[in-house]
Design a protein around this motif. Structure first.
Motif, PDB file in Angstrom:
ATOM      1  N   PRO A  99     -51.106  62.854  10.130  1.00 37.20           N
ATOM      2  CA  PRO A  99     -50.662  61.497  10.486  1.00 37.20           C
ATOM      3  C   PRO A  99     -51.862  60.590  10.706  1.00 37.20           C
ATOM      4  CG  PRO A  99     -50.426  62.998  12.347  1.00 37.20           C
ATOM      5  CD  PRO A  99     -50.786  63.849  11.167  1.00 37.20           C
ATOM      6  N   PRO A 100     -51.810  59.356  10.217  1.00 41.27           N
ATOM      7  CA  PRO A 100     -52.931  58.434  10.403  1.00 41.27           C
ATOM      8  C   PRO A 100     -53.049  58.000  11.857  1.00 41.27           C
ATOM      9  CG  PRO A 100     -51.078  57.297   9.393  1.00 41.27           C
ATOM     10  CD  PRO A 100     -50.703  58.750   9.452  1.00 41.27           C
ATOM     11  N   SER A 101     -54.248  57.682  12.278  1.00 43.58           N
ATOM     12  CA  SER A 101     -54.469  57.226  13.651  1.00 43.58           C
ATOM     13  C   SER A 101     -53.905  55.824  13.841  1.00 43.58           C
ATOM     14  CB  SER A 101     -55.965  57.228  13.974  1.00 43.58           C
ATOM     15  OG  SER A 101     -56.632  56.233  13.209  1.00 43.58           O
ATOM     16  N   VAL A 102     -53.662  55.470  15.091  1.00 44.35           N
ATOM     17  CA  VAL A 102     -53.188  54.124  15.407  1.00 44.35           C
ATOM     18  C   VAL A 102     -54.194  53.088  14.928  1.00 44.35           C
ATOM     19  CG1 VAL A 102     -52.656  52.528  17.292  1.00 44.35           C
ATOM     20  CG2 VAL A 102     -51.774  54.869  17.355  1.00 44.35           C
ATOM     21  N   ASN A 103     -55.481  53.376  15.091  1.00 43.31           N
ATOM     22  CA  ASN A 103     -56.520  52.428  14.675  1.00 43.31           C
ATOM     23  C   ASN A 103     -56.479  52.195  13.176  1.00 43.31           C
ATOM     24  OD1 ASN A 103     -57.517  54.270  16.992  1.00 43.31           O
ATOM     25  ND2 ASN A 103     -58.580  52.342  17.322  1.00 43.31           N
ATOM     26  N   ALA A 104     -56.296  53.284  12.415  1.00 46.94           N
ATOM     27  CA  ALA A 104     -56.223  53.146  10.962  1.00 46.94           C
ATOM     28  C   ALA A 104     -54.970  52.390  10.550  1.00 46.94           C
ATOM     29  CB  ALA A 104     -56.248  54.532  10.305  1.00 46.94           C
ATOM     30  N   CYS A 105     -53.854  52.650  11.218  1.00 46.88           N
ATOM     31  CA  CYS A 105     -52.606  51.934  10.915  1.00 46.88           C
ATOM     32  C   CYS A 105     -52.758  50.443  11.153  1.00 46.88           C
ATOM     33  CB  CYS A 105     -51.466  52.495  11.762  1.00 46.88           C
ATOM     34  SG  CYS A 105     -50.950  54.175  11.342  1.00 46.88           S
ATOM     35  N   ALA A 106     -53.414  50.091  12.250  1.00 42.69           N
ATOM     36  CA  ALA A 106     -53.620  48.671  12.557  1.00 42.69           C
ATOM     37  C   ALA A 106     -54.475  48.004  11.492  1.00 42.69           C
ATOM     38  CB  ALA A 106     -54.268  48.522  13.932  1.00 42.69           C
ATOM     39  N   ALA A 107     -55.539  48.686  11.072  1.00 40.06           N
ATOM     40  CA  ALA A 107     -56.422  48.122  10.052  1.00 40.06           C
ATOM     41  C   ALA A 107     -55.678  47.908   8.736  1.00 40.06           C
ATOM     42  CB  ALA A 107     -57.624  49.044   9.839  1.00 40.06           C
ATOM     43  N   ALA A 108     -54.801  48.850   8.383  1.00 40.95           N
ATOM     44  CA  ALA A 108     -54.070  48.741   7.120  1.00 40.95           C
ATOM     45  C   ALA A 108     -52.949  47.711   7.182  1.00 40.95           C
ATOM     46  CB  ALA A 108     -53.490  50.105   6.740  1.00 40.95           C
ATOM     47  N   GLY A 109     -52.389  47.499   8.364  1.00 37.43           N
ATOM     48  CA  GLY A 109     -51.222  46.622   8.474  1.00 37.43           C
ATOM     49  C   GLY A 109     -51.511  45.188   8.851  1.00 37.43           C
ATOM     50  N   GLN A 110     -52.668  44.924   9.494  1.00 32.28           N
ATOM     51  CA  GLN A 110     -52.924  43.583  10.014  1.00 32.28           C
ATOM     52  C   GLN A 110     -53.002  42.532   8.914  1.00 32.28           C
ATOM     53  OE1 GLN A 110     -53.042  42.791  13.385  1.00 32.28           O
ATOM     54  NE2 GLN A 110     -52.907  40.726  12.559  1.00 32.28           N
ATOM     55  N   SER A 111     -53.669  42.862   7.807  1.00 33.09           N
ATOM     56  CA  SER A 111     -53.810  41.872   6.732  1.00 33.09           C
ATOM     57  C   SER A 111     -52.452  41.524   6.129  1.00 33.09           C
ATOM     58  CB  SER A 111     -54.748  42.410   5.643  1.00 33.09           C
ATOM     59  OG  SER A 111     -54.245  43.620   5.095  1.00 33.09           O
ATOM     60  N   GLY A 112     -51.573  42.523   6.009  1.00 27.46           N
ATOM     61  CA  GLY A 112     -50.252  42.260   5.445  1.00 27.46           C
ATOM     62  C   GLY A 112     -49.413  41.370   6.341  1.00 27.46           C
ATOM     63  N   VAL A 113     -49.450  41.635   7.658  1.00 19.57           N
ATOM     64  CA  VAL A 113     -48.679  40.825   8.602  1.00 19.57           C
ATOM     65  C   VAL A 113     -49.197  39.388   8.608  1.00 19.57           C
ATOM     66  CG1 VAL A 113     -48.144  40.488  11.047  1.00 19.57           C
ATOM     67  CG2 VAL A 113     -48.043  42.779  10.059  1.00 19.57           C
ATOM     68  N   MET A 114     -50.530  39.224   8.636  1.00 22.91           N
ATOM     69  CA  MET A 114     -51.090  37.877   8.677  1.00 22.91           C
ATOM     70  C   MET A 114     -50.837  37.137   7.370  1.00 22.91           C
ATOM     71  SD  MET A 114     -52.431  35.857  10.758  1.00 22.91           S
ATOM     72  CE  MET A 114     -52.677  34.117  10.404  1.00 22.91           C
ATOM     73  N   GLY A 115     -50.933  37.861   6.253  1.00 23.16           N
ATOM     74  CA  GLY A 115     -50.644  37.224   4.968  1.00 23.16           C
ATOM     75  C   GLY A 115     -49.222  36.709   4.896  1.00 23.16           C
ATOM     76  N   LEU A 116     -48.301  37.456   5.484  1.00 19.95           N
ATOM     77  CA  LEU A 116     -46.906  37.021   5.510  1.00 19.95           C
ATOM     78  C   LEU A 116     -46.743  35.764   6.354  1.00 19.95           C
ATOM     79  CD1 LEU A 116     -43.950  37.494   4.806  1.00 19.95           C
ATOM     80  CD2 LEU A 116     -43.802  39.045   6.770  1.00 19.95           C
ATOM     81  N   TYR A 117     -47.381  35.740   7.528  1.00 17.15           N
ATOM     82  CA  TYR A 117     -47.297  34.545   8.371  1.00 17.15           C
ATOM     83  C   TYR A 117     -47.874  33.326   7.646  1.00 17.15           C
ATOM     84  CZ  TYR A 117     -45.745  36.819  12.679  1.00 17.15           C
ATOM     85  OH  TYR A 117     -45.011  37.479  13.626  1.00 17.15           O
ATOM     86  N   GLU A 118     -48.987  33.526   6.955  1.00 19.33           N
ATOM     87  CA  GLU A 118     -49.615  32.405   6.250  1.00 19.33           C
ATOM     88  C   GLU A 118     -48.682  31.840   5.180  1.00 19.33           C
ATOM     89  OE1 GLU A 118     -54.062  31.365   4.599  1.00 19.33           O
ATOM     90  OE2 GLU A 118     -53.300  33.400   4.336  1.00 19.33           O
ATOM     91  N   GLN A 119     -48.014  32.718   4.454  1.00 19.62           N
ATOM     92  CA  GLN A 119     -47.085  32.256   3.428  1.00 19.62           C
ATOM     93  C   GLN A 119     -45.881  31.545   4.032  1.00 19.62           C
ATOM     94  OE1 GLN A 119     -45.963  35.210   0.542  1.00 19.62           O
ATOM     95  NE2 GLN A 119     -48.029  36.025   0.357  1.00 19.62           N
ATOM     96  N   LEU A 120     -45.322  32.104   5.096  1.00 21.07           N
ATOM     97  CA  LEU A 120     -44.117  31.523   5.686  1.00 21.07           C
ATOM     98  C   LEU A 120     -44.407  30.185   6.359  1.00 21.07           C
ATOM     99  CD1 LEU A 120     -42.464  34.741   7.187  1.00 21.07           C
ATOM    100  CD2 LEU A 120     -41.740  33.443   5.169  1.00 21.07           C
ATOM    101  N   PHE A 121     -45.478  30.110   7.152  1.00 19.69           N
ATOM    102  CA  PHE A 121     -45.825  28.824   7.765  1.00 19.69           C
ATOM    103  C   PHE A 121     -46.167  27.794   6.694  1.00 19.69           C
ATOM    104  CE2 PHE A 121     -46.719  31.151  11.838  1.00 19.69           C
ATOM    105  CZ  PHE A 121     -45.908  30.372  12.652  1.00 19.69           C
ATOM    106  N   GLY A 122     -46.763  28.254   5.593  1.00 12.44           N
ATOM    107  CA  GLY A 122     -47.117  27.338   4.516  1.00 12.44           C
ATOM    108  C   GLY A 122     -45.918  26.664   3.886  1.00 12.44           C
TER     109      GLY A 122
END
Length: 345
Positions: A99-122
């Motif tokens: 299982p991946p570590s919490v730190n690795a999960c955060a690194a992999a997921g943060q860009s996707g979450v922020m990219g989604l917010y950028e598109q939606l607010f846009g």
């Protein structure tokens, strides 16, 4: 660096109706709100929340968003990556995946979450900006000053800051000096610290529950939601926290009390699942639970009860109104610590 000096007073909040006049709002959305059970993002809920926040922003209010969800999203992405990259030999052998570590999960997921917010607010011509912080940052005066400067600059230039803990590098066991507790341990605490730092009028915590329940409802029973909660007058029962998040209702109440003790106008806990929950709360409707120090007199701006535990640069001390959690079968009874009422068993 150009110094930004802000001269603003908090809006006086004496009742729910006063929420309609609040100018600066910190909104926190939890993992269970932004994610589906499998860890993927809930596009419908996130889109609806972004729409409501955009409307507040376009109406001239200062909006800051604290968003969870990166770890859950990253866990799903890394799980797929592991399955795709596993060799044929290991597939035949059927060995378990690490299982991946919490730190690795955060690194992999943060860009996707922020990219989604950028598109939606846009979609509403609203600019958002990512800000990642860790508990250790709040024990260094220079970093706190820089964070405040950056956030005020973004707000003054019509930009919505989207904040999250930098889980890729955060470690709550070693992030702070031994004589100080972490400034926060989850995003509820982070939102409370930011609301105090930025002189916010309202802290709105969106979760997967509709507010604070007087007691845990039985299956199929409509919960009895407290409209205004005060630790001086209310005794409640809470169940276990959601499986996705790190906090829970106890953590939300702790963070809320520390925020209002530090002078934040008020805190509201509401459901991120209900249609128009943000809009209705900020219009003064009776949605969720409004948290105040004294239910007979809602918290006023500039409270005379500062909380050293919330001050990120202060040595940690217990809050003025700590919560006592007492084990009671499969649930906890949450009550004021002094004087403690006798919970039913």
């Amino acid at each position: 660096m150009v110094q930004i000096v802000e001269a603003r007073e908090r809006t006086s909040l004496r009742s729910r109706a006063d929420l309609a006049t609040a100018q600066r709002i910190v909104v926190k959305v939890g993992t269970s709100t932004v994610s589906r059970p499998d860890g993927s993002v809930s596009l419908g809920r996130i889109g609806h929340i972004v729409e409501q926040l955009s409307e507040l922003h376009l109406a001239g209010r200062d909006v800051m968003l604290v968003s969870s969800g990166a770890v859950g999203v990253g866990r799903g992405k890394l799980r797929k990556q592991q399955l795709f990259s596993r060799s044929v030999q290991s597939s035949i052998g059927g060995g378990p995946l690490e299982p991946p570590s919490v730190n690795a999960c955060a690194a992999a997921g943060q860009s996707g979450v922020m990219g989604l917010y950028e598109q939606l607010f846009g979609q509403y011509d609203v600019l958002c900006a990512q800000v990642l912080v860790s508990p250790a940052d709040f024990h260094q005066e220079a970093k706190v000053d820089q964070l405040k400067h950056s956030l005020l600059w973004l707000l003054s230039h019509q930009t919505i800051p989207v904040l999250n803990e930098n889980d890729a590098i955060s470690s709550h066991r070693s992030a702070t000096p031994s004589d100080k507790q972490p400034a926060f341990s989850d995003n509820d605490g982070l939102a409370a610290v930011l609301a105090q730092l930025l002189n916010a009028d309202v802290l709105l915590l969106l979760s997967d529950v509709e507010g604070i329940y007087r007691c845990m409802p039985k299956p199929g029973e409509r919960p009895d939601i407290i409209d205004v909660y005060s630790p001086k007058t209310s005794v409640i029962q809470i169940g276990s926290k959601s499986a996705a998040g790190r906090g829970g209702m106890g953590a939300k109440i702790e963070a809320s009390l520390r925020a209002i003790e530090s002078g934040v106008g008020c805190v509201v806990i509401a459901s991120g699942y209900l249609p128009n929950s943000v809009e209705r709360v900020m219009a003064g409707d009776s949605v969720g639970t409004m948290i105040v120090l004294d239910s007979s007199t809602p918290a006023a701006p500039g409270s005379e009860h500062p909380s050293p535990a919330l001050n990120p640069l202060a040595t940690a001390q217990p809050p003025t109104h700590p919560l006592t959690l007492k084990a009671n079968a499969s649930k906890n009874v949450v009550a004021p610590a002094a004087p403690p009422p006798t919970p039913a068993t």
